[in-house]
Motif scaffolding. Structure first.
Motif, PDB file in Angstrom:
ATOM      1  N   ALA A   1     -32.540  14.272  83.034  1.00  0.00           N
ATOM      2  CA  ALA A   1     -33.583  15.059  82.378  1.00  0.00           C
ATOM      3  C   ALA A   1     -34.510  14.212  81.528  1.00  0.00           C
ATOM      4  CB  ALA A   1     -32.947  16.142  81.519  1.00  0.00           C
ATOM      5  N   GLY A   2     -34.058  13.032  81.119  1.00  0.00           N
ATOM      6  CA  GLY A   2     -34.885  12.169  80.293  1.00  0.00           C
ATOM      7  C   GLY A   2     -34.835  12.501  78.807  1.00  0.00           C
ATOM      8  N   GLY A   3     -33.884  13.306  78.389  1.00  0.00           N
ATOM      9  CA  GLY A   3     -33.778  13.642  76.968  1.00  0.00           C
ATOM     10  C   GLY A   3     -32.697  14.679  76.728  1.00  0.00           C
ATOM     11  N   PHE A   4     -32.361  14.893  75.469  1.00  0.00           N
ATOM     12  CA  PHE A   4     -31.305  15.848  75.132  1.00  0.00           C
ATOM     13  C   PHE A   4     -31.697  17.304  75.401  1.00  0.00           C
ATOM     14  CE2 PHE A   4     -29.749  12.279  72.403  1.00  0.00           C
ATOM     15  CZ  PHE A   4     -28.520  12.135  73.040  1.00  0.00           C
ATOM     16  N   PRO A   5     -32.940  17.716  75.137  1.00  0.00           N
ATOM     17  CA  PRO A   5     -33.289  19.118  75.440  1.00  0.00           C
ATOM     18  C   PRO A   5     -33.118  19.450  76.922  1.00  0.00           C
ATOM     19  CG  PRO A   5     -34.911  18.151  73.960  1.00  0.00           C
ATOM     20  CD  PRO A   5     -34.046  17.022  74.421  1.00  0.00           C
ATOM     21  N   GLY A   6     -33.603  18.550  77.789  1.00  0.00           N
ATOM     22  CA  GLY A   6     -33.448  18.790  79.224  1.00  0.00           C
ATOM     23  C   GLY A   6     -31.997  18.734  79.656  1.00  0.00           C
ATOM     24  N   ALA A   7     -31.223  17.811  79.080  1.00  0.00           N
ATOM     25  CA  ALA A   7     -29.800  17.726  79.397  1.00  0.00           C
ATOM     26  C   ALA A   7     -29.077  19.002  79.005  1.00  0.00           C
ATOM     27  CB  ALA A   7     -29.186  16.520  78.687  1.00  0.00           C
ATOM     28  N   ALA A   8     -29.474  19.565  77.865  1.00  0.00           N
ATOM     29  CA  ALA A   8     -28.856  20.822  77.413  1.00  0.00           C
ATOM     30  C   ALA A   8     -29.128  21.950  78.399  1.00  0.00           C
ATOM     31  CB  ALA A   8     -29.377  21.189  76.024  1.00  0.00           C
ATOM     32  N   ARG A   9     -30.351  21.981  78.950  1.00  0.00           N
ATOM     33  CA  ARG A   9     -30.670  23.023  79.943  1.00  0.00           C
ATOM     34  C   ARG A   9     -29.856  22.837  81.211  1.00  0.00           C
ATOM     35  NH1 ARG A   9     -35.826  22.147  77.686  1.00  0.00           N
ATOM     36  NH2 ARG A   9     -36.382  20.622  79.308  1.00  0.00           N
ATOM     37  N   ILE A  10     -29.698  21.597  81.657  1.00  0.00           N
ATOM     38  CA  ILE A  10     -28.915  21.324  82.870  1.00  0.00           C
ATOM     39  C   ILE A  10     -27.467  21.768  82.686  1.00  0.00           C
ATOM     40  CG2 ILE A  10     -27.943  19.479  84.307  1.00  0.00           C
ATOM     41  CD1 ILE A  10     -30.560  17.954  83.939  1.00  0.00           C
ATOM     42  N   LEU A  11     -26.897  21.444  81.526  1.00  0.00           N
ATOM     43  CA  LEU A  11     -25.484  21.733  81.274  1.00  0.00           C
ATOM     44  C   LEU A  11     -25.254  23.133  80.713  1.00  0.00           C
ATOM     45  CD1 LEU A  11     -24.411  18.298  79.711  1.00  0.00           C
ATOM     46  CD2 LEU A  11     -24.078  19.105  82.058  1.00  0.00           C
ATOM     47  N   GLU A  12     -26.370  23.839  80.400  1.00  0.00           N
ATOM     48  CA  GLU A  12     -26.287  25.171  79.812  1.00  0.00           C
ATOM     49  C   GLU A  12     -25.467  25.148  78.525  1.00  0.00           C
ATOM     50  OE1 GLU A  12     -24.857  27.729  82.899  1.00  0.00           O
ATOM     51  OE2 GLU A  12     -26.779  27.773  83.930  1.00  0.00           O
TER      52      GLU A  12
ATOM     53  N   GLU B   1     -31.858   4.651  72.193  1.00  0.00           N
ATOM     54  CA  GLU B   1     -32.772   4.047  71.242  1.00  0.00           C
ATOM     55  C   GLU B   1     -33.921   5.018  70.991  1.00  0.00           C
ATOM     56  OE1 GLU B   1     -34.103   0.421  72.933  1.00  0.00           O
ATOM     57  OE2 GLU B   1     -35.010   1.345  74.715  1.00  0.00           O
ATOM     58  N   ALA B   2     -34.409   5.025  69.765  1.00  0.00           N
ATOM     59  CA  ALA B   2     -35.475   5.939  69.385  1.00  0.00           C
ATOM     60  C   ALA B   2     -36.812   5.219  69.408  1.00  0.00           C
ATOM     61  CB  ALA B   2     -35.216   6.506  68.004  1.00  0.00           C
ATOM     62  N   ASP B   3     -37.803   5.889  69.989  1.00  0.00           N
ATOM     63  CA  ASP B   3     -39.177   5.390  69.996  1.00  0.00           C
ATOM     64  C   ASP B   3     -40.050   6.514  69.442  1.00  0.00           C
ATOM     65  OD1 ASP B   3     -41.587   4.228  70.386  1.00  0.00           O
ATOM     66  OD2 ASP B   3     -41.515   4.212  72.587  1.00  0.00           O
ATOM     67  N   GLY B   4     -40.222   6.488  68.117  1.00  0.00           N
ATOM     68  CA  GLY B   4     -40.895   7.613  67.492  1.00  0.00           C
ATOM     69  C   GLY B   4     -39.997   8.837  67.544  1.00  0.00           C
ATOM     70  N   ARG B   5     -40.504   9.893  68.131  1.00  0.00           N
ATOM     71  CA  ARG B   5     -39.726  11.127  68.244  1.00  0.00           C
ATOM     72  C   ARG B   5     -39.002  11.223  69.583  1.00  0.00           C
ATOM     73  NH1 ARG B   5     -43.528  16.087  66.637  1.00  0.00           N
ATOM     74  NH2 ARG B   5     -41.507  17.128  66.881  1.00  0.00           N
ATOM     75  N   ILE B   6     -39.132  10.196  70.407  1.00  0.00           N
ATOM     76  CA  ILE B   6     -38.526  10.193  71.741  1.00  0.00           C
ATOM     77  C   ILE B   6     -37.270   9.327  71.743  1.00  0.00           C
ATOM     78  CG2 ILE B   6     -38.866   9.588  74.165  1.00  0.00           C
ATOM     79  CD1 ILE B   6     -41.850  10.038  73.752  1.00  0.00           C
ATOM     80  N   THR B   7     -36.191   9.846  72.310  1.00  0.00           N
ATOM     81  CA  THR B   7     -34.948   9.097  72.463  1.00  0.00           C
ATOM     82  C   THR B   7     -34.789   8.692  73.916  1.00  0.00           C
ATOM     83  OG1 THR B   7     -33.914  10.333  70.651  1.00  0.00           O
ATOM     84  CG2 THR B   7     -32.451   9.145  72.149  1.00  0.00           C
ATOM     85  N   ARG B   8     -34.536   7.398  74.137  1.00  0.00           N
ATOM     86  CA  ARG B   8     -34.394   6.872  75.496  1.00  0.00           C
ATOM     87  C   ARG B   8     -33.046   6.163  75.646  1.00  0.00           C
ATOM     88  NH1 ARG B   8     -39.872   5.098  74.430  1.00  0.00           N
ATOM     89  NH2 ARG B   8     -41.387   6.272  75.693  1.00  0.00           N
ATOM     90  N   LEU B   9     -32.654   5.956  76.896  1.00  0.00           N
ATOM     91  CA  LEU B   9     -31.474   5.152  77.189  1.00  0.00           C
ATOM     92  C   LEU B   9     -31.812   3.676  77.022  1.00  0.00           C
ATOM     93  CD1 LEU B   9     -30.110   6.892  80.415  1.00  0.00           C
ATOM     94  CD2 LEU B   9     -29.021   6.904  78.164  1.00  0.00           C
ATOM     95  N   THR B  10     -30.890   2.925  76.447  1.00  0.00           N
ATOM     96  CA  THR B  10     -31.019   1.478  76.424  1.00  0.00           C
ATOM     97  C   THR B  10     -30.663   0.937  77.812  1.00  0.00           C
ATOM     98  OG1 THR B  10     -28.712   1.186  75.777  1.00  0.00           O
ATOM     99  CG2 THR B  10     -30.334   1.431  73.998  1.00  0.00           C
ATOM    100  N   SER B  11     -30.776  -0.369  77.993  1.00  0.00           N
ATOM    101  CA  SER B  11     -30.371  -0.940  79.286  1.00  0.00           C
ATOM    102  C   SER B  11     -28.887  -0.688  79.535  1.00  0.00           C
ATOM    103  CB  SER B  11     -30.673  -2.441  79.323  1.00  0.00           C
ATOM    104  OG  SER B  11     -30.005  -3.115  78.260  1.00  0.00           O
ATOM    105  N   ALA B  12     -28.078  -0.790  78.480  1.00  0.00           N
ATOM    106  CA  ALA B  12     -26.656  -0.469  78.624  1.00  0.00           C
ATOM    107  C   ALA B  12     -26.469   1.009  78.930  1.00  0.00           C
ATOM    108  CB  ALA B  12     -25.899  -0.844  77.347  1.00  0.00           C
TER     109      ALA B  12
END
Length: 416
Positions: free
Chosen positions: A114-125, A148-159
């Motif tokens: 989903a690219g973020g926690f809100p979308g992940a929450a929708r997928i997992l209900e 890692e946080a980039d402003g208000r956006i949270t992304r996956l690190t390489s790990a």
């Protein structure tokens, strides 16, 4: 999908390695009653008897062997992934992989998808807070930053990307285990997830679905479209089973390509185009008209760029439309004098109906290849393997049909 509990899976595999549920309980560190209850829950989930138990021994049933094979692959993915993290980070945390749960894997996979926690929450209900709590707990267990946080956006690190990859692939193995158990019973109602590129999605992919569905009417299909880069990422993450379309000259070592056939691009125009009746279309003629082109980085676009480089100097450049949508491209060609480079397989119905036509010009370029891209060491279910077989039958049938249509519609050439 209801995935099995990873602790139950570890106990089940330990039981078959030791040949005894009692010994497996000691290895895993649970009581004998708890071990028996775990196996019962596992068998309830798979709706199948997985173990044949006797005094002092335990053996896998046919269904149990399927579950064992897939489960072992899933556990190996998790173990190898954790070990690689430890090597890269210098950490020496013991038994990290045994502390991860299905909830951890699902949260990380859903975040990646989903690219973020809100979308992940929708997928997992689930609530966003619950998903974030689970994902952060996995991060703490692994002992390395996954986000890692980039402003208000949270992304996956390489790990984080690496962990999400093996989390998704391990879940895929467990999901396939459930489907294969059903296949042993003659129930072929599993899901086939297909990544389809433009060169394959209009004829080859749907034709193979129609062919397979005639034999397995309960089979379910999911077709994902997008750029090559996005679909390749989906393949590596386990979101799709395989990718069908134009092959690339180089792919990652974790992937393998199977060529199906070679083809040449042709110049396509609307049915009433001024160049339609010209017996010998020249490069000068092509330069007189605007084009609809594919996205940058695609084999189709590279062929067009090479062709456009031969347009006469000093000729005013025509504006182009760049799109990866065949629907948009088709509509533009039918309502204008624009030109495009396409494979006839993408336009089989439009050419047959007379909405579009091929100009009498041979594009001076090397043939391109259509094929199947899969993950190395991928083990398809029976249904997935049957779909790939249907793809090959469709290609063989279309090659024979193309040959009978004559040179006007260039024939398929089987890839070697």
């Amino acid at each position: 999908m209801n995935y099995p509990n990873l602790r139950h899976i570890r106990l089940f595999c330990a039981c078959l390695r030791a040949g005894s549920l009692t010994q497996a309980a000691d290895i895993v560190g649970v009581t004998q009653p708890a071990a028996s209850q775990a196996i019962s829950r596992l068998e309830d989930l798979f709706s199948a008897r997985l173990l044949e138990r006797g005094p002092g021994h335990a053996m896998a049933t046919p269904e149990g062997r399927v579950v064992q094979g897939r489960s072992q692959r899933a556990l190996e993915l998790i173990h190898a992934g954790c070990k690689e993290l430890q090597v890269d980070s210098g950490l020496r945390s013991l038994s990290t992989d045994t502390r991860l749960t299905i909830s951890h894997l699902r949260a990380l996979q859903a975040f990646s998808q989903a690219g973020g926690f809100p979308g992940a929450a929708r997928i997992l209900e689930q609530s966003g807070a619950a998903v974030q709590r689970t994902a952060r707990n996995a991060e703490a267990i692994l002992g390395i930053g996954l986000f890692e946080a980039d402003g208000r956006i949270t992304r996956l690190t390489s790990a984080g990307h690496a962990v999400a990859r093996w989390a998704g692939l391990s879940l895929k193995e467990l999901g396939n285990a459930m489907e294969e158990v059903q296949e042993l019973r003659g129930n072929f109602d599993g899901l086939i997830s297909i990544g389809a590129l433009p060169m394959a999605r209009t004829t080859i992919v749907p034709d193979a679905i129609a062919l397979l569905a005639s034999t397995y009417p309960l089979a379910r299909f999911e077709i994902l479209e997008g750029s090559y880069e996005q679909l390749l990422s989906d393949l590596e993450m386990g979101h799709i089973d395989f990718l069908i379309g134009a092959l690339r000259s180089h792919v990652a070592t974790a992937l393998v390509q199977e060529p199906l056939f070679d083809f040449r691009l042709a110049v396509v125009a609307g049915a009433g185009h001024p160049l339609l009746d010209k017996a010998d279309v020249s490069i000068n003629d092509l330069a007189e008209y605007p084009w609809v082109v594919a996205r940058k980085g695609t084999p189709n676009r590279s062929t067009f760029d090479a062709l456009a480089a031969t347009f006469p100097e000093g000729r005013p450049k025509q504006g182009t439309v760049e799109t990866g949508s065949l629907t948009a491209l088709r509509g533009i060609l039918m309502q204008s004098d624009r030109l495009a480079l396409l494979s006839r397989h993408q336009l089989r119905h439009e050419l047959k109906a007379g909405f579009l036509t091929l100009l009498n010009y041979e594009v001076p370029a090397m043939p391109l290849s259509i094929g199947i891209t899969t993950r190395c060491n991928w083990h398809p279910t029976a249904l997935q393997a049957e779909y790939l077989s249907a793809i090959r039958r469709v290609v063989t049938g279309e090659a024979a049909a193309s040959a009978s249509e004559g040179a006007r519609l260039s024939t398929l050439k089987a890839a070697e």
